[in-house]
Scaffold this motif. Sequence first.
Motif, PDB file in Angstrom:
ATOM      1  N   GLY A 169      71.943  55.852   5.037  1.00  0.00           N
ATOM      2  CA  GLY A 169      71.152  56.073   3.973  1.00  0.00           C
ATOM      3  C   GLY A 169      72.065  56.389   2.816  1.00  0.00           C
ATOM      4  N   LYS A 173      70.276  49.169   2.089  1.00  0.00           N
ATOM      5  CA  LYS A 173      70.522  48.388   3.672  1.00  0.00           C
ATOM      6  C   LYS A 173      70.928  47.069   3.512  1.00  0.00           C
ATOM      7  N   LYS A 231      69.679  59.879  -0.993  1.00  0.00           N
ATOM      8  CA  LYS A 231      69.741  59.712   0.395  1.00  0.00           C
ATOM      9  C   LYS A 231      71.082  60.319   0.944  1.00  0.00           C
ATOM     10  N   ASP A 234      70.561  62.963   3.595  1.00  0.00           N
ATOM     11  CA  ASP A 234      70.021  62.558   4.878  1.00  0.00           C
ATOM     12  C   ASP A 234      71.207  62.552   5.897  1.00  0.00           C
TER      13      ASP A 234
END
Length: 241
Positions: A169, A173, A231, A234
């Motif tokens: 994260g 991706k 992110k 996370d």
Amino acid sequence: MDSSVKSSKRLARIAGVLYLLVGIFGGFAEGFVDPKMYVAGNAAATAGNVVANAELVRMGVVSHLLDGTFFVFTAMVLYTLLVHVRKSVATAMLILVVLATAIICLNAVFQFEGLRIAMDTNYASTFGIAGSNAIVLLLLDMQHYGTLIAQVFFGLWLIPLGYLCYLSGMFPKWLGIVLITGGICYIIDLFAAFLAPDFGQKIHGFVTIPSAIAEISMVFYLLIVGVKREKAGDANQHVMN
């Protein structure tokens, strides 16, 4: 920006600088110096190139060693950054880099010994000029094919790195997918070079493109973005293995 995000960004940018240095020193040594010295199957030409470019060979040897050193440091920083995602995968990534670096450094020894033999008239006196040149070619042959063998680890380390980036994260991706693809292409190129040399030469220019895109993308992302701010928090949701 909380302290954990700042810390992650700082680590990412340190990794980016180190990875850039890997590219600079590795590109100079493998992309410029090595091809300028090595002429496959031609001992006289290879030895002549080494003698005529002795200082460049020395610079190439040092560049190989710096390349390996910065490669290990890059992996260590990325390990610190991504170990929380999957410890076992991060450890595998680090081991693969250490193996690649060991081969790079051993190859540098072969190259330096080739220089010493080419420059030392005692070898020519003992083995004759042709014999001395043959030894130089043998050592540079070993370096050349050793570099190809190291390529399997250059490819393999990108696969766990891409997997960690994909899961973390902290990176987009697509970058993880590109890294995994680049790693697979490295390995395809290696096996083609050994198992089907003629075919390998035909596909070399194509299969190395994804690998180059993957590594350049990773370097620039690390340097410019660092990690995805939204992110990065996370990371705490992942459990160490």
